[in-house]
Write a protein that holds these residues in place. Structure first.
Motif, PDB file in Angstrom:
ATOM      1  N   MET A  47       0.835  -1.208   0.000  1.00 11.34           N
ATOM      2  CA  MET A  47       0.000   0.000   0.000  1.00 11.34           C
ATOM      3  C   MET A  47       0.869   1.257   0.000  1.00 11.34           C
ATOM      4  SD  MET A  47      -3.410  -0.638   0.178  1.00 11.34           S
ATOM      5  CE  MET A  47      -4.245   0.485   1.295  1.00 11.34           C
ATOM      6  N   THR A  48       1.954   1.219   0.755  1.00 10.85           N
ATOM      7  CA  THR A  48       2.858   2.364   0.835  1.00 10.85           C
ATOM      8  C   THR A  48       3.544   2.618  -0.498  1.00 10.85           C
ATOM      9  OG1 THR A  48       3.264   1.935   3.195  1.00 10.85           O
ATOM     10  CG2 THR A  48       4.881   3.291   2.029  1.00 10.85           C
ATOM     11  N   GLU A  49       4.014   1.556  -1.138  1.00 13.18           N
ATOM     12  CA  GLU A  49       4.743   1.695  -2.396  1.00 13.18           C
ATOM     13  C   GLU A  49       3.885   2.314  -3.489  1.00 13.18           C
ATOM     14  OE1 GLU A  49       7.421  -0.950  -5.543  1.00 13.18           O
ATOM     15  OE2 GLU A  49       6.480  -1.914  -3.810  1.00 13.18           O
ATOM     16  N   TYR A  50       2.594   1.985  -3.498  1.00  9.88           N
ATOM     17  CA  TYR A  50       1.741   2.427  -4.604  1.00  9.88           C
ATOM     18  C   TYR A  50       0.748   3.522  -4.223  1.00  9.88           C
ATOM     19  CZ  TYR A  50       3.730  -1.635  -6.890  1.00  9.88           C
ATOM     20  OH  TYR A  50       4.621  -2.525  -7.430  1.00  9.88           O
ATOM     21  N   HIS A  51       0.884   4.123  -3.042  1.00 15.54           N
ATOM     22  CA  HIS A  51      -0.129   5.080  -2.596  1.00 15.54           C
ATOM     23  C   HIS A  51      -0.228   6.327  -3.477  1.00 15.54           C
ATOM     24  CE1 HIS A  51       3.217   7.244  -0.521  1.00 15.54           C
ATOM     25  NE2 HIS A  51       2.427   8.297  -0.646  1.00 15.54           N
ATOM     26  N   MET A  52       0.835   6.649  -4.213  1.00 16.03           N
ATOM     27  CA  MET A  52       0.821   7.831  -5.084  1.00 16.03           C
ATOM     28  C   MET A  52       0.179   7.543  -6.445  1.00 16.03           C
ATOM     29  SD  MET A  52       2.459  10.418  -3.565  1.00 16.03           S
ATOM     30  CE  MET A  52       3.198  11.406  -4.870  1.00 16.03           C
ATOM     31  N   LYS A  53       0.159   6.285  -6.836  1.00 10.75           N
ATOM     32  CA  LYS A  53      -0.244   5.913  -8.190  1.00 10.75           C
ATOM     33  C   LYS A  53      -1.681   6.271  -8.556  1.00 10.75           C
ATOM     34  CE  LYS A  53       2.940   3.694 -10.699  1.00 10.75           C
ATOM     35  NZ  LYS A  53       3.187   4.048 -12.120  1.00 10.75           N
ATOM     36  N   PRO A  54      -2.674   5.948  -7.735  1.00 17.01           N
ATOM     37  CA  PRO A  54      -4.058   6.182  -8.175  1.00 17.01           C
ATOM     38  C   PRO A  54      -4.332   7.625  -8.586  1.00 17.01           C
ATOM     39  CG  PRO A  54      -4.031   4.771  -6.246  1.00 17.01           C
ATOM     40  CD  PRO A  54      -2.639   5.271  -6.425  1.00 17.01           C
ATOM     41  N   ASN A  55      -3.992   8.571  -7.731  1.00 17.82           N
ATOM     42  CA  ASN A  55      -4.275   9.971  -8.046  1.00 17.82           C
ATOM     43  C   ASN A  55      -3.425  10.473  -9.206  1.00 17.82           C
ATOM     44  OD1 ASN A  55      -6.183  10.042  -6.039  1.00 17.82           O
ATOM     45  ND2 ASN A  55      -4.830  10.971  -4.521  1.00 17.82           N
ATOM     46  N   ALA A  56      -2.187   9.980  -9.299  1.00 18.27           N
ATOM     47  CA  ALA A  56      -1.308  10.406 -10.391  1.00 18.27           C
ATOM     48  C   ALA A  56      -1.870   9.952 -11.732  1.00 18.27           C
ATOM     49  CB  ALA A  56       0.098   9.841 -10.188  1.00 18.27           C
ATOM     50  N   LEU A  57      -2.301   8.694 -11.815  1.00 16.32           N
ATOM     51  CA  LEU A  57      -2.859   8.188 -13.071  1.00 16.32           C
ATOM     52  C   LEU A  57      -4.190   8.858 -13.397  1.00 16.32           C
ATOM     53  CD1 LEU A  57      -2.120   4.344 -12.914  1.00 16.32           C
ATOM     54  CD2 LEU A  57      -0.844   6.142 -14.081  1.00 16.32           C
TER      55      LEU A  57
END
Length: 459
Positions: free
Chosen positions: A330-340
């Motif tokens: 969860m920590t590694e990918y927490h930025m991905k959803p909003n960025a995409l």
């Protein structure tokens, strides 16, 4: 009849039998506190005063199924009941840890001495089982009105370092403040003697039972006890952020806001405890990679650089591999959803992201909490709708038929050197939404190209 009703009926029976022998039974602890606060609590404990241990055992034996839950320090149960039945006891510290105490039962110690060893005034009240009379030697009811956590006794409180964490946990759980004298005393008590299991138990309660879990950490910070078990969180204090995107202040402030936002949605996720831990550790990396670039504050790759810090933090508290894996993912990918979402990325890109996530829905909710847990001078945009639609597409995609190892062997391929690579290739086609029939053709074509590469290399 519910278990609670059975316990209450049995408590009264025990109280009547004790009363006939000159004794008195009291409800004690959290049950009394929650009655006064108007909170539900079906965890019933009673304490029997004024009769000998032998007399209490005779009463319980007459009721059948006496359980020796802690006979050496006067705690019993009854088969078929969840009721705890205890005798008044004194304790003497023999060391510095939570378990380093010697217990003595003393049925004639009196109510004042019996509650003097309790941790906080709100937990030091008693209620006569038969009359409902409240015994409140230390003003617990008044502290409930004032919404204050206050310790009972300087000496006994300081003997048990777990009480520092309980102070923070109760403050968060009930949204109470902590009395100044209690904070001052907590500053003198080291948490180092505590086993990690006890620390994690209090942390778990704070994260799962509080509307504002941030209070737990703020109390520990004010008591100067944050660094002992939560040093990675402590390093976030004073770490600058871009004022444009984070007008709330430093990374610590942002993290506390995210925690409280996450608490609003923890009932929606698959792993509430892991989810709340993810909200706590998600920006640990900013402590080591925040820098100014051309006058702008940046924290490049903090989501990946913070993983070792997050793992170190988690392993200090737990050995649960599944939980650790969840939080790190969860920590590694927490930025991905909003960025995409901000980029309006392709379905293939969002499918790939969700496929990498251990809990795609939870990841979206964490990203939303991260987005909401700040004050920005920029227009606030919600990406929840976009991401929810894309998650539906991902789940629909994963339900469709896809290329398997069996399909490849039936096509004449022999499992070997390139087999796992072919399956990975087929999986990419699946995420791209390629129908199975077409994906199989493309995978077999890819297999032929790999064979040709091998042939050329061997020549």
């Amino acid at each position: 009849m519910s278990d609670f009703e059975k316990d209450m009926k049995m408590a009264r029976i025990i109280a009547e039998k004790a009363s006939s022998l000159g004794g008195t039974a009291y409800f004690v602890g959290g049950y009394v506190r929650d009655i006064i606060m108007g909170n539900e609590n079906k965890d019933v404990d009673i304490e029997v005063h004024g009769i000998s241990a032998e007399a209490l055992c005779d009463i319980l034996d007459s009721l059948g199924g006496r359980l020796k839950m802690g006979e050496s320090f006067g705690v019993y149960g009854l088969k078929g009941y969840t009721l705890d039945i205890a005798m008044p006891r004194r304790e003497k510290a023999t060391g510095r840890g939570h378990r380093d105490f010697e217990m003595f039962t003393d049925p004639f110690i009196g109510t004042l001495k019996a509650v003097e060893r309790r941790d906080f005034t709100i937990n030091a009240m008693m209620m006569n089982v038969l009359t409902g009379e409240i015994v409140d030697h230390f003003g617990g009811a008044e502290d409930i009105k004032r919404k204050v956590i206050r310790h009972v006794n300087d000496k006994t409180f300081a003997e048990d370092p777990l009480r520092v964490l309980r102070c923070a946990q109760f403050a968060a759980r009930f949204d109470f403040s902590v009395a100044e004298e209690t904070t001052k005393l907590c500053k003198t008590i080291s948490l180092y003697p505590l086993p990690k299991e006890r620390v994690e138990a209090e942390l778990r309660k704070a994260l799962l039972m509080s509307k504002r879990p941030s209070v737990f950490f703020e109390v520990l910070r004010r008591a100067q006890r944050l660094e002992e078990f939560f040093p990675e969180a402590a390093t976030l204090v004073g770490v600058e952020q871009s004022r444009k995107h984070h007008a709330e202040g430093d990374v610590w402030t942002h993290t506390m806001m995210v925690l409280d936002e996450a608490a609003k949605s923890r009932h929606e996720v698959s792993e509430p405890y892991g989810f709340m831990l993810s909200a706590l550790v998600h920006d640990f990396g900013k402590a080591i990679c925040t820098e100014k670039v051309n006058g702008e504050i940046r924290s490049y790759d903090h989501e990946k650089k913070g993983l070792p810090l997050a793992e170190k933090f988690l392993r200090r508290l737990t050995n649960e591999k599944k939980l650790i894996k969840y939080v790190l993912n969860m920590t590694e990918y927490h930025m991905k959803p909003n960025a995409l979402a901000a980029q309006g990325s392709s379905v293939k890109a969002t499918n790939k992201m969700f496929d990498l996530s251990v809990a795609p829905k939870d990841l979206i909710i964490l990203a939303s909490a991260d987005h909401s847990g700040r004050i920005s001078s920029m227009p606030t945009i919600s990406y929840d709708g976009f991401l929810s639609e894309r998650l539906d597409i991902y789940f629909e995609t994963m339900k469709r038929p896809y290329v398997t190892g069996k399909d490849l062997t039936e096509a004449g391929l022999v499992p070997g050197e390139y087999f796992s690579e072919l399956l990975k290739y087929a999986h990419k086609l699946r995420l791209a939404g390629i129908p199975k029939e077409d994906a199989l053709k493309q995978t077999l074509s890819y297999a032929d190209s790999k064979k040709n590469e091998k042939r050329v290399c061997s020549e």
